[in-house]
Scaffold this motif. Structure first.
Motif, PDB file in Angstrom:
ATOM      1  N   LEU A  26      40.617  44.076  52.075  1.00 46.41           N
ATOM      2  CA  LEU A  26      40.558  42.631  52.279  1.00 46.41           C
ATOM      3  C   LEU A  26      39.447  42.038  51.422  1.00 46.41           C
ATOM      4  CD1 LEU A  26      41.493  40.124  53.947  1.00 46.41           C
ATOM      5  CD2 LEU A  26      39.667  40.674  55.544  1.00 46.41           C
ATOM      6  N   VAL A  27      38.287  42.688  51.461  1.00 45.91           N
ATOM      7  CA  VAL A  27      37.144  42.218  50.674  1.00 45.91           C
ATOM      8  C   VAL A  27      37.471  42.280  49.186  1.00 45.91           C
ATOM      9  CG1 VAL A  27      34.730  42.633  50.133  1.00 45.91           C
ATOM     10  CG2 VAL A  27      35.551  42.935  52.474  1.00 45.91           C
ATOM     11  N   LEU A  28      38.110  43.369  48.768  1.00 43.63           N
ATOM     12  CA  LEU A  28      38.489  43.531  47.361  1.00 43.63           C
ATOM     13  C   LEU A  28      39.465  42.436  46.928  1.00 43.63           C
ATOM     14  CD1 LEU A  28      38.227  45.518  44.922  1.00 43.63           C
ATOM     15  CD2 LEU A  28      40.351  46.530  45.723  1.00 43.63           C
ATOM     16  N   GLY A  29      40.480  42.204  47.763  1.00 45.56           N
ATOM     17  CA  GLY A  29      41.486  41.195  47.442  1.00 45.56           C
ATOM     18  C   GLY A  29      40.893  39.804  47.385  1.00 45.56           C
ATOM     19  N   LEU A  30      40.028  39.488  48.353  1.00 47.22           N
ATOM     20  CA  LEU A  30      39.425  38.156  48.395  1.00 47.22           C
ATOM     21  C   LEU A  30      38.395  37.970  47.291  1.00 47.22           C
ATOM     22  CD1 LEU A  30      38.856  37.519  52.216  1.00 47.22           C
ATOM     23  CD2 LEU A  30      40.503  36.418  50.717  1.00 47.22           C
ATOM     24  N   GLY A  31      37.547  38.970  47.089  1.00 49.09           N
ATOM     25  CA  GLY A  31      36.459  38.846  46.113  1.00 49.09           C
ATOM     26  C   GLY A  31      36.940  38.999  44.685  1.00 49.09           C
ATOM     27  N   THR A  32      37.312  40.234  44.326  1.00 50.04           N
ATOM     28  CA  THR A  32      37.757  40.506  42.960  1.00 50.04           C
ATOM     29  C   THR A  32      39.038  39.755  42.643  1.00 50.04           C
ATOM     30  OG1 THR A  32      36.791  42.704  43.160  1.00 50.04           O
ATOM     31  CG2 THR A  32      38.317  42.353  41.349  1.00 50.04           C
ATOM     32  N   VAL A  55      41.098  36.958  44.622  1.00 43.78           N
ATOM     33  CA  VAL A  55      41.208  35.504  44.770  1.00 43.78           C
ATOM     34  C   VAL A  55      40.057  34.765  44.094  1.00 43.78           C
ATOM     35  CG1 VAL A  55      41.296  33.604  46.408  1.00 43.78           C
ATOM     36  CG2 VAL A  55      42.487  35.722  46.924  1.00 43.78           C
ATOM     37  N   LEU A  56      38.812  35.104  44.450  1.00 42.47           N
ATOM     38  CA  LEU A  56      37.682  34.339  43.915  1.00 42.47           C
ATOM     39  C   LEU A  56      37.485  34.598  42.425  1.00 42.47           C
ATOM     40  CD1 LEU A  56      35.296  34.619  46.946  1.00 42.47           C
ATOM     41  CD2 LEU A  56      36.506  32.595  46.141  1.00 42.47           C
ATOM     42  N   GLY A  57      37.691  35.863  42.009  1.00 45.61           N
ATOM     43  CA  GLY A  57      37.586  36.170  40.586  1.00 45.61           C
ATOM     44  C   GLY A  57      38.636  35.437  39.775  1.00 45.61           C
ATOM     45  N   GLY A  58      39.842  35.324  40.320  1.00 48.14           N
ATOM     46  CA  GLY A  58      40.907  34.619  39.614  1.00 48.14           C
ATOM     47  C   GLY A  58      40.757  33.110  39.686  1.00 48.14           C
ATOM     48  N   PHE A  59      40.110  32.655  40.747  1.00 51.53           N
ATOM     49  CA  PHE A  59      39.922  31.215  40.947  1.00 51.53           C
ATOM     50  C   PHE A  59      38.899  30.653  39.957  1.00 51.53           C
ATOM     51  CE2 PHE A  59      37.997  27.689  43.583  1.00 51.53           C
ATOM     52  CZ  PHE A  59      39.071  26.853  43.503  1.00 51.53           C
ATOM     53  N   THR A  60      37.816  31.382  39.755  1.00 52.85           N
ATOM     54  CA  THR A  60      36.815  30.918  38.796  1.00 52.85           C
ATOM     55  C   THR A  60      37.184  31.427  37.411  1.00 52.85           C
ATOM     56  OG1 THR A  60      35.469  32.878  39.163  1.00 52.85           O
ATOM     57  CG2 THR A  60      34.988  30.966  40.517  1.00 52.85           C
ATOM     58  N   THR A  61      36.660  30.758  36.394  1.00 58.40           N
ATOM     59  CA  THR A  61      37.004  31.149  35.026  1.00 58.40           C
ATOM     60  C   THR A  61      35.855  30.903  34.083  1.00 58.40           C
ATOM     61  OG1 THR A  61      38.496  30.760  33.196  1.00 58.40           O
ATOM     62  CG2 THR A  61      38.108  28.914  34.655  1.00 58.40           C
TER      63      THR A  61
END
Lengths: 192, 116
Positions: A126-132, A134-140
């Protein structure tokens, strides 16, 4: 979350998949254009490094877990769509406002998550999916660089200010998010 | 259709980023060099794609907003800086931030230049 566990957890099949996808995309794309040589070479160098890491990791960790790659892919897709959606809603063609909002919010949330997850009982995936994911893909970072380079000539002061707001704001929010995340953990422990 | 393109692109980008980060943890433990390389490479790719005029709109969205956007990350960059600061690695923080920015800008500019 056990950081060591995530670090060493199954590194493998998805690496080969992503490397192939990336190399294949770049190759197809480069065949269609005069800039072919540059693109092909870049893709080649890139996949060489990926392959090198892949082989090394395969030898070192045979209990590969495909699930991590799936989680990151889905999370990244969701994050990217959220980014596109936000830019679309804002309707800002230069990408300044949307990119800034995404980067600042994402920095804060990722810092909070990173600090909070260390001691929490949230599942690693869950942490991996949310951090790396969702959030990694959300920011650029690439859009930030591109927007800065393409506007530097027209409005140098505003562009540099924009870059500085991203950099300093992101850092301040990351430090704040980190502190908040740790406070959350302490409170949880206190309640137990 | 464009949403599908961006979803698939961003997912692929994130997967590539995860793979490189994993390799980076083995090669440079405790140092955020992998994230720096990811961001610089992504900025270069974004420059290439952006400057390349004959590219169809859909392919451009897939590669630029999707793959490059999903591959590069600002949040990890900011959190890396925060962690370096927390560990009192002042010089690493400055070097990391400055080189990401400077080389990222140079890479994006170079990418634009090559295809323009």
């Amino acid at each position: 979350m056990n950081l060591q566990k995530v670090t060493d957890a199954g590194k493998l099949f998805f690496i080969s998949e992503s490397a192939m996808t990336f190399a294949a995309t770049m190759t197809i794309v480069s065949l269609m254009t005069p800039a072919a040589r540059v693109m092909t070479r870049a893709a080649g160098v890139f996949s060489f490094f990926i392959m090198k890491g892949m082989v090394k990791n395969m030898i070192m960790d045979k209990t590969a877990r495909r699930g991590n790659g799936v989680v990151v892919f889905i999370g990244g897709a969701a994050g990217g769509l959220a980014r596109y959606g936000l830019n679309w809603v804002i309707g800002d063609t230069s990408g300044f406002l949307g990119t800034m909002a995404e980067n600042l919010v994402g920095s804060f949330l990722l810092a909070w998550l990173t600090a909070y997850a260390v001691d929490s009982d949230w599942p690693d995936r869950l942490v991996l999916g949310l951090g790396t994911g969702v959030l990694g893909g959300f920011t650029t970072f690439s859009t930030l660089m591109l927007a800065t380079v393409s506007h530097l000539g027209r409005a140098p002061l505003q562009t540099l200010g924009f870059l500085l707001v991203n950099l300093v704001g992101g850092l301040v929010l990351a430090v704040t998010g980190y502190a908040w995340g740790f406070r959350g953990t302490t409170r949880r422990e206190g309640a137990r | 259709m464009i949403w599908l393109m961006i979803g698939v692109g961003a997912g692929t980008g994130a997967l590539c980023r995860y793979a490189v980060t994993m390799a980076g943890k083995r090669w440079w433990p405790e140092r955020p060099i992998a994230t720096m390389l990811i961001n610089i490479a992504g900025a270069f790719a974004a420059g290439l794609v952006s400057g390349w005029a004959p590219l169809p709109v859909l392919a451009r969205s897939l590669l630029l907003v999707g793959v490059c956007g999903g591959f590069t990350t600002f949040s990890t960059f900011a959190v890396d800086m925060a962690i370096l600061l927390r560990n009192r690695r002042w010089s690493w923080t400055v070097v990391y931030a400055a080189s990401s920015m400077v080389f990222g800008l140079l890479a994006a500019w170079l990418g634009l230049l090559l295809t323009a």
